[in-house]
Motif scaffolding. Structure first.
Motif, PDB file in Angstrom:
ATOM      1  N   MET A   1       0.746  -1.183   0.135  1.00 17.41           N
ATOM      2  CA  MET A   1       0.086  -0.210  -0.076  1.00 17.41           C
ATOM      3  C   MET A   1       0.792   1.268   0.043  1.00 17.41           C
ATOM      4  N   LEU A  17      -3.778  -2.540  11.795  1.00 16.75           N
ATOM      5  CA  LEU A  17      -4.138  -3.647  11.170  1.00 16.75           C
ATOM      6  C   LEU A  17      -3.957  -4.874  11.929  1.00 16.75           C
ATOM      7  N   VAL A 266      -7.235  -1.234  -5.035  1.00 12.87           N
ATOM      8  CA  VAL A 266      -7.227  -1.656  -3.589  1.00 12.87           C
ATOM      9  C   VAL A 266      -6.745  -0.419  -2.805  1.00 12.87           C
ATOM     10  N   TYR A 269      -9.190   1.405  -0.243  1.00 11.91           N
ATOM     11  CA  TYR A 269      -9.808   0.741   0.679  1.00 11.91           C
ATOM     12  C   TYR A 269      -9.431   1.692   2.196  1.00 11.91           C
ATOM     13  N   ARG A 274      -9.773  -2.594   5.402  1.00 11.95           N
ATOM     14  CA  ARG A 274      -8.421  -3.384   5.430  1.00 11.95           C
ATOM     15  C   ARG A 274      -8.739  -4.346   6.471  1.00 11.95           C
ATOM     16  N   LYS A 275      -8.920  -3.910   7.622  1.00 15.69           N
ATOM     17  CA  LYS A 275      -8.738  -4.379   8.939  1.00 15.69           C
ATOM     18  C   LYS A 275     -10.021  -5.595   8.929  1.00 15.69           C
ATOM     19  N   LYS A 278      -8.941  -8.549   6.544  1.00 15.58           N
ATOM     20  CA  LYS A 278      -7.937  -9.326   7.101  1.00 15.58           C
ATOM     21  C   LYS A 278      -8.615 -10.091   8.184  1.00 15.58           C
ATOM     22  N   ASP A 283      -9.266 -10.889   0.453  1.00 17.18           N
ATOM     23  CA  ASP A 283      -8.868  -9.673  -0.332  1.00 17.18           C
ATOM     24  C   ASP A 283     -10.007  -8.913  -0.567  1.00 17.18           C
TER      25      ASP A 283
END
Length: 321
Positions: A1, A17, A266, A269, A274-275, A278, A283
């Motif tokens: 990222m 994250l 992406v 996000y 993202r968390k 995850k 994805d």
């Protein structure tokens, strides 16, 4: 990222994250805190020097005054933008903090106890958001926010969190696009009709689910610190063994649009998205709700309106200097 952030350091991004929360030290000033809390004991109708008047373990106060996060806590506002993908995604009308303090007094039986109960055995584990039907992408409560208005030591009634609970909550919500009611009944489908909330504690309770968690963190801190957490973070008020009043608030921040877990780029996000991805170990997730989004009026609104009127009368009777 390759995103650039206004406030967050690479270490803070990595911590969020991994664990789902960050702490902003000195997020607002002690002077601001003192200004907001100067009439707290008058509002409560209690004596700060007489513990016998502290008749309840914990009190949720109504608000009298509000201020935008951007002016009250500029560093925190920058961090919120970083976590949520930019100011353009945040509903600024709902991004205000008020003096709706949550005061944890503890009680005489707890004071000085050295053998503290295990976090799993706390009776307050929940996910916030008692005012809307919950979906995985719900925009109404985009972050759990804890501004700290009193110094909080370990064992002093701070907030316990269970970071590994995010995965459990996210997976459940991903598998229930019909939504979940924010009731004291764990994982109640949104299709359930509730006409009487009198027995509802006002939060989404997870006393059974938290038994599967293994990672617990007690949130201590200084006046002016602010904890920013993933909206699906399991948390609970801790027991106050020090009998020193713990003062926090927990104002939500909302988005203009629901979270999007299927962005084409992406890099668009947000860190919260993202968390969540995850936690789901994917994805991308093309998530769609199957029922309408609904707001709910929790019972606490009626209770706090009554408290507000009582506080106004006490303030009115306060001697003028």
């Amino acid at each position: 990222m390759t995103q650039q952030y206004k406030y967050l350091s690479p270490e803070q991004v990595a911590h969020f994250l991994e664990h789902g929360y960050i702490v902003i030290r000195n997020g607002f000033t002690e002077e601001k805190a003192a200004e907001w809390t100067k009439t707290m004991w008058i509002r409560l109708g209690l004596d700060p020097n007489d513990k016998s008047t502290w008749i309840r373990d914990r009190i949720h106060m109504p608000w009298h005054h509000k201020e935008s996060v951007a002016t009250f806590a500029p560093k925190v506002w920058d961090a919120m933008q970083d976590l949520l993908g930019g100011a353009e995604r945040i509903n600024e009308e709902d991004s205000h903090w008020g003096d709706s303090f949550i005061v944890n007094f503890g009680n005489d039986a707890l004071e000085g106890v050295t053998e503290h109960i295990h976090p799993r055995d706390l009776d307050n584990w929940h996910v916030d958001g008692d005012f809307f039907v919950h979906f995985l992408d719900s925009p109404e409560q985009a972050l759990l926010v804890i501004p700290i208005f009193s110094n909080i030591k370990a064992g002093g009634g701070g907030t316990f969190i269970a970071p590994d609970g995010i995965e459990m909550i996210a997976r459940y919500l991903a598998s229930h696009p019909e939504g979940v009611m924010p009731t004291g009944l764990s994982f109640t489908p949104s299709t359930t009709i509730f006409t009487d909330f009198k027995d509802d504690p006002g939060y989404w309770s997870h006393l059974k689910e938290v038994q599967n968690c293994t990672h617990f963190v007690e949130m201590s801190g200084q006046v002016g610190d602010v904890v920013l957490l993933h909206p699906l973070m399991l948390h609970s008020a801790a027991k106050n063994y020090l009998r020193q009043p713990r003062v926090i608030t927990n104002p939500p921040v909302s988005l203009k649009e629901p979270f999007n877990f299927a962005r084409e780029n992406v890099e668009e996000y947000s860190l919260v998205e993202r968390k969540t991805l995850k936690a789901l170990d994917v994805d991308k997730l093309d998530f769609h709700i199957t029922t309408e989004r609904r707001r709910i009026t929790p019972k606490r609104v009626e209770v706090q309106q009554k408290l507000l009127e009582e506080e106004k009368q006490r303030l009115k009777a306060m001697p003028r200097v």
